[in-house]
Structure formats: C-alpha cells, structure tokens
Write a protein that holds these residues in place. Structure first.
Motif, PDB file in Angstrom:
ATOM      1  N   SER A  12       0.831  -1.213   0.000  1.00 47.48           N
ATOM      2  CA  SER A  12       0.000   0.000   0.000  1.00 47.48           C
ATOM      3  C   SER A  12       0.861   1.256   0.000  1.00 47.48           C
ATOM      4  CB  SER A  12      -0.930   0.011   1.210  1.00 47.48           C
ATOM      5  OG  SER A  12      -1.863  -1.024   1.114  1.00 47.48           O
ATOM      6  N   ILE A  13       1.943   1.250   0.761  1.00 55.56           N
ATOM      7  CA  ILE A  13       2.847   2.408   0.803  1.00 55.56           C
ATOM      8  C   ILE A  13       3.492   2.624  -0.560  1.00 55.56           C
ATOM      9  CG2 ILE A  13       5.037   3.231   1.752  1.00 55.56           C
ATOM     10  CD1 ILE A  13       4.165   1.844   4.416  1.00 55.56           C
ATOM     11  N   ILE A  14       3.926   1.542  -1.188  1.00 59.01           N
ATOM     12  CA  ILE A  14       4.540   1.646  -2.514  1.00 59.01           C
ATOM     13  C   ILE A  14       3.527   2.164  -3.529  1.00 59.01           C
ATOM     14  CG2 ILE A  14       5.540   0.318  -4.417  1.00 59.01           C
ATOM     15  CD1 ILE A  14       6.812  -1.480  -2.199  1.00 59.01           C
ATOM     16  N   ARG A  15       2.295   1.658  -3.457  1.00 59.99           N
ATOM     17  CA  ARG A  15       1.247   2.132  -4.363  1.00 59.99           C
ATOM     18  C   ARG A  15       1.020   3.628  -4.196  1.00 59.99           C
ATOM     19  NH1 ARG A  15      -2.772  -2.614  -3.046  1.00 59.99           N
ATOM     20  NH2 ARG A  15      -1.990  -4.162  -4.494  1.00 59.99           N
ATOM     21  N   ASP A  16       0.983   4.076  -2.948  1.00 58.21           N
ATOM     22  CA  ASP A  16       0.786   5.510  -2.693  1.00 58.21           C
ATOM     23  C   ASP A  16       1.871   6.336  -3.365  1.00 58.21           C
ATOM     24  OD1 ASP A  16      -1.480   4.992  -1.238  1.00 58.21           O
ATOM     25  OD2 ASP A  16      -0.479   5.150   0.721  1.00 58.21           O
ATOM     26  N   ARG A  17       3.101   5.858  -3.313  1.00 59.15           N
ATOM     27  CA  ARG A  17       4.209   6.572  -3.952  1.00 59.15           C
ATOM     28  C   ARG A  17       4.040   6.593  -5.464  1.00 59.15           C
ATOM     29  NH1 ARG A  17       9.016   4.029  -0.274  1.00 59.15           N
ATOM     30  NH2 ARG A  17       8.470   5.154   1.623  1.00 59.15           N
ATOM     31  N   ILE A  18       3.585   5.470  -6.030  1.00 57.85           N
ATOM     32  CA  ILE A  18       3.361   5.402  -7.475  1.00 57.85           C
ATOM     33  C   ILE A  18       2.276   6.392  -7.878  1.00 57.85           C
ATOM     34  CG2 ILE A  18       2.484   3.937  -9.342  1.00 57.85           C
ATOM     35  CD1 ILE A  18       3.875   1.565  -7.897  1.00 57.85           C
ATOM     36  N   PHE A  19       1.198   6.459  -7.081  1.00 57.55           N
ATOM     37  CA  PHE A  19       0.090   7.348  -7.418  1.00 57.55           C
ATOM     38  C   PHE A  19       0.504   8.808  -7.370  1.00 57.55           C
ATOM     39  CE2 PHE A  19      -2.689   3.825  -5.631  1.00 57.55           C
ATOM     40  CZ  PHE A  19      -2.834   3.249  -6.879  1.00 57.55           C
ATOM     41  N   LYS A  20       1.365   9.159  -6.429  1.00 54.70           N
ATOM     42  CA  LYS A  20       1.815  10.545  -6.335  1.00 54.70           C
ATOM     43  C   LYS A  20       2.601  10.937  -7.581  1.00 54.70           C
ATOM     44  CE  LYS A  20       1.791  10.799  -1.337  1.00 54.70           C
ATOM     45  NZ  LYS A  20       2.581  10.841  -0.114  1.00 54.70           N
ATOM     46  N   LYS A  21       3.326   9.979  -8.155  1.00 57.57           N
ATOM     47  CA  LYS A  21       4.091  10.251  -9.367  1.00 57.57           C
ATOM     48  C   LYS A  21       3.193  10.284 -10.605  1.00 57.57           C
ATOM     49  CE  LYS A  21       8.356   8.152  -7.719  1.00 57.57           C
ATOM     50  NZ  LYS A  21       9.310   7.056  -7.883  1.00 57.57           N
ATOM     51  N   ASN A  22       2.076   9.598 -10.540  1.00 59.00           N
ATOM     52  CA  ASN A  22       1.200   9.461 -11.703  1.00 59.00           C
ATOM     53  C   ASN A  22      -0.192  10.006 -11.385  1.00 59.00           C
ATOM     54  OD1 ASN A  22       3.119   7.857 -13.290  1.00 59.00           O
ATOM     55  ND2 ASN A  22       2.778   6.330 -11.720  1.00 59.00           N
ATOM     56  N   LYS A  23      -0.312  11.301 -11.275  1.00 60.85           N
ATOM     57  CA  LYS A  23      -1.607  11.877 -10.918  1.00 60.85           C
ATOM     58  C   LYS A  23      -2.613  11.777 -12.059  1.00 60.85           C
ATOM     59  CE  LYS A  23      -0.017  14.765  -7.229  1.00 60.85           C
ATOM     60  NZ  LYS A  23      -0.085  16.030  -6.560  1.00 60.85           N
ATOM     61  N   ASN A  24      -2.135  11.677 -13.310  1.00 59.49           N
ATOM     62  CA  ASN A  24      -3.043  11.476 -14.434  1.00 59.49           C
ATOM     63  C   ASN A  24      -3.603  10.055 -14.362  1.00 59.49           C
ATOM     64  OD1 ASN A  24      -2.397  14.012 -15.313  1.00 59.49           O
ATOM     65  ND2 ASN A  24      -0.850  13.290 -16.760  1.00 59.49           N
ATOM     66  N   ASP A  25      -4.875   9.914 -14.661  1.00 58.08           N
ATOM     67  CA  ASP A  25      -5.558   8.612 -14.629  1.00 58.08           C
ATOM     68  C   ASP A  25      -5.479   7.959 -13.250  1.00 58.08           C
ATOM     69  OD1 ASP A  25      -6.292   8.615 -17.415  1.00 58.08           O
ATOM     70  OD2 ASP A  25      -4.180   8.262 -17.831  1.00 58.08           O
ATOM     71  N   ASN A  26      -5.401   8.785 -12.230  1.00 58.98           N
ATOM     72  CA  ASN A  26      -5.267   8.299 -10.861  1.00 58.98           C
ATOM     73  C   ASN A  26      -6.479   7.479 -10.421  1.00 58.98           C
ATOM     74  OD1 ASN A  26      -3.899   7.999  -8.470  1.00 58.98           O
ATOM     75  ND2 ASN A  26      -4.551   9.945  -7.645  1.00 58.98           N
ATOM     76  N   SER A  27      -7.661   7.836 -10.892  1.00 61.66           N
ATOM     77  CA  SER A  27      -8.869   7.163 -10.408  1.00 61.66           C
ATOM     78  C   SER A  27      -8.896   5.689 -10.788  1.00 61.66           C
ATOM     79  CB  SER A  27     -10.126   7.866 -10.907  1.00 61.66           C
ATOM     80  OG  SER A  27     -10.176   7.817 -12.319  1.00 61.66           O
ATOM     81  N   ILE A  28      -8.514   5.354 -12.013  1.00 62.89           N
ATOM     82  CA  ILE A  28      -8.536   3.949 -12.412  1.00 62.89           C
ATOM     83  C   ILE A  28      -7.450   3.162 -11.677  1.00 62.89           C
ATOM     84  CG2 ILE A  28      -7.061   4.113 -14.465  1.00 62.89           C
ATOM     85  CD1 ILE A  28      -9.156   2.164 -15.766  1.00 62.89           C
ATOM     86  N   LEU A  29      -6.297   3.800 -11.453  1.00 60.86           N
ATOM     87  CA  LEU A  29      -5.243   3.127 -10.699  1.00 60.86           C
ATOM     88  C   LEU A  29      -5.658   2.915  -9.247  1.00 60.86           C
ATOM     89  CD1 LEU A  29      -2.090   4.952 -12.108  1.00 60.86           C
ATOM     90  CD2 LEU A  29      -2.961   2.698 -12.730  1.00 60.86           C
ATOM     91  N   MET A  30      -6.332   3.892  -8.692  1.00 62.19           N
ATOM     92  CA  MET A  30      -6.826   3.748  -7.315  1.00 62.19           C
ATOM     93  C   MET A  30      -7.847   2.620  -7.226  1.00 62.19           C
ATOM     94  SD  MET A  30      -5.331   5.788  -5.215  1.00 62.19           S
ATOM     95  CE  MET A  30      -6.432   6.029  -3.841  1.00 62.19           C
TER      96      MET A  30
END
Length: 92
Positions: A12-30
């Motif tokens: 979960s922590i690693i995913r959070d870091r990935i999401f911060k780097k990739n704010k575009n299309d964040n909803s589908i990744l979330m």
C-alpha cells in the motif's frame, strides 16, 4: 497472517508513492489498487474459514473481484497505462 498484513501494508505504501508520481488517470489506478486489496482480504478470509457456507461465500467474492480486476486492467491498458499497471501489481 501477520506477515501477510505487513506485506500488504508495504504494498500500500509503494502504491501511494506510485500514485503521487502518476496523478493522471489516478482514479482507475486507485480502483485497481482497491480491488487488489479486497482480493487479498478475501483470500485471507478464505484461508481462515472453517464453515462451508462462509468458504463458499469467499469463493464467490474472490471470483467477482477477479472479474472486476480484469475489467479494470483492460480499461487501464486501453488508456495506455500498461507500465503503471505492472508496477502496481505487487500483491500477485
């Protein structure tokens, strides 16, 4: 079981870091991350159940989540998020 929880927290922590780097299309990744977490939880529940009815319920839940996960992966790939999905799939 505590080891699996620690691994899930680390993922979960690693995913959070990935999401911060990739704010575009964040909803589908979330949503993909959410379904992955739900799958891990359902599988842990399945592993600990002894009641046949609850085991059957876990099986249906896992199958349902797998269908949803596959749909979301197809949607993400259609949007060109293939590399991000590979980075996200750490729990599998």
């Amino acid at each position: 079981m505590k080891i699996k929880e620690k691994v899930n927290n680390a993922v979960s922590i690693i995913r959070d870091r990935i999401f911060k780097k990739n704010k575009n299309d964040n909803s589908i990744l979330m949503e993909i991350a959410k379904v992955q977490d739900q799958l891990v939880h359902a599988q842990l529940l399945f592993d600990t159940q002894t009641n046949l009815d609850l085991i059957e319920s876990c099986i249906y839940q896992i199958e349902s989540l797998e269908v949803k996960y596959n749909y979301l992966i197809k949607e993400a790939r259609a949007k060109g998020l293939k590399q991000n999905i590979n980075n996200l799939c750490l729990a599998n």
